[in-house]
Design an enzyme around this catalytic site. Structure first.
Site, PDB file in Angstrom:
ATOM      1  N   ASN A   9       0.968  -1.192   0.054  1.00 42.44           N
ATOM      2  CA  ASN A   9      -0.048   0.002   0.085  1.00 42.44           C
ATOM      3  C   ASN A   9       0.840   1.153   0.032  1.00 42.44           C
ATOM      4  OD1 ASN A   9      -1.950   1.843   0.644  1.00 42.44           O
ATOM      5  ND2 ASN A   9      -2.376   1.146   2.719  1.00 42.44           N
ATOM      6  N   HIS A  95      -9.641   1.103   5.070  1.00 44.46           N
ATOM      7  CA  HIS A  95      -8.188   1.366   5.747  1.00 44.46           C
ATOM      8  C   HIS A  95      -8.408   2.283   6.952  1.00 44.46           C
ATOM      9  CE1 HIS A  95      -4.102   2.412   6.615  1.00 44.46           C
ATOM     10  NE2 HIS A  95      -3.586   1.379   5.864  1.00 44.46           N
ATOM     11  N   GLU A  97      -6.648   4.369   8.016  1.00 44.97           N
ATOM     12  CA  GLU A  97      -6.216   6.222   7.855  1.00 44.97           C
ATOM     13  C   GLU A  97      -7.370   6.756   7.330  1.00 44.97           C
ATOM     14  OE1 GLU A  97      -2.821   5.324   5.797  1.00 44.97           O
ATOM     15  OE2 GLU A  97      -1.681   4.882   7.446  1.00 44.97           O
ATOM     16  N   GLY A 173       2.670   2.127  10.867  1.00 49.58           N
ATOM     17  CA  GLY A 173       3.427   3.088  10.743  1.00 49.58           C
ATOM     18  C   GLY A 173       4.166   3.414  11.777  1.00 49.58           C
TER      19      GLY A 173
END
Ligand code: PGA
Length: 251
Positions: A9, A95, A97, A173
């Protein structure tokens, strides 16, 4: 048995030329891989360039998001048909995010899943708990809600091609990977839920990816777990060397 599936991704990274270069490096470096299904999800603006580079390769193209309507007055949105048209076979849906920053809900995720199946895009449904939810023992109830609501009204016939990605939000992340045991516990739960919703046969074939700080050096251990069938890779998919190493370590 389930064929492992590893997807990169790229998020909001890569200008067209960089994306085309990375795609070319991946196509070359991964051309002999047969036992793992591979996909990359570049940003929309680079899809066309990457599609051209990957044409005829063993790497699938995925969208990172889309809108459920086919066409119309929806400024700024991209439809599933448009993703298909540009060469995508897969699309990431829900997702964290998108849920966190762009108001994606279980309901919108469900609409997108239905739309994806309608235009024959393979959806990667993302689910995962936040750190606060994990620390207050809500992980399983959050996952259960996201999976059941996401799949509401999705038929068995459609669900056959479904892919689910378990991505604990606290591991995305951050460099903090879930331990293989923590990930397996949730993957097992997702598989049990899919047995409950669609029966044994379908659940046995369902691929569940893990996502959240996957790197070359933690891939093998994660993939060694019985219910972990692949990975959704963010940061480490932006460099050919690390994405190729992840795939080689998963073989
Ligand atoms: P990460 O992202 O590998 O950079 O943690 C994973 C993802 O968001 O899919």
């Amino acid at each position: 048995m389930r064929k492992p599936f590893i997807a990169g991704n790229w998020k909001m990274n890569m200008l067209t030329a960089e994306a085309a270069t990375l795609a070319a490096q991946l196509a070359e470096g991964l051309k002999d891989v047969k036992d793992i299904e591979i996909a990359v999800a570049p940003p929309c603006t680079a899809l066309s360039a990457v599609a051209e580079v990957l044409s005829g390769s063993n790497i699938h193209l995925a969208g990172q998001n889309f809108f459920w309507e086919e066409k119309g007055a929806y400024t700024g949105e991209v439809s599933g048909l448009m993703l298909k048209d540009i060469g995508c076979s897969h699309v990431i849906i829900g997702h964290s995010e998108r849920r966190q920053y762009f108001g994606e809900t279980d309901e919108s995720v469900n609409k997108k899943l239905k739309a994806a199946f309608q235009c024959h895009l393979t959806p990667i449904l993302c689910v995962g708990e936040t750190l606060e939810e994990r620390e207050t023992n809500k992980t399983m109830s959050v996952i259960e809600r996201q999976v059941r609501a996401g799949l509401s009204g999705i038929t068995r016939a459609d669900a056959r091609s479904l892919v689910i990605a378990y991505e604990p939000v606290w591991a995305i992340g951050t460099g903090k990977t879930a331990t293989p045991e923590q990930a397996e516990e949730v993957h097992k739960k997702i598989r049990e839920m899919s047995v409950d919703i669609y029966g044994n046969d379908l659940a046995e074939g369902l691929r569940i990816q893990y996502g959240g700080s996957v790197k070359p050096d933690n891939t093998k251990e994660l993939m060694g777990k019985p219910d972990i069938d692949g990975a959704l890779v963010g940061g480490a998919s932006l460099k050919a060397e690390s994405f190729i190493a992840i795939i080689k370590n998963a073989s």
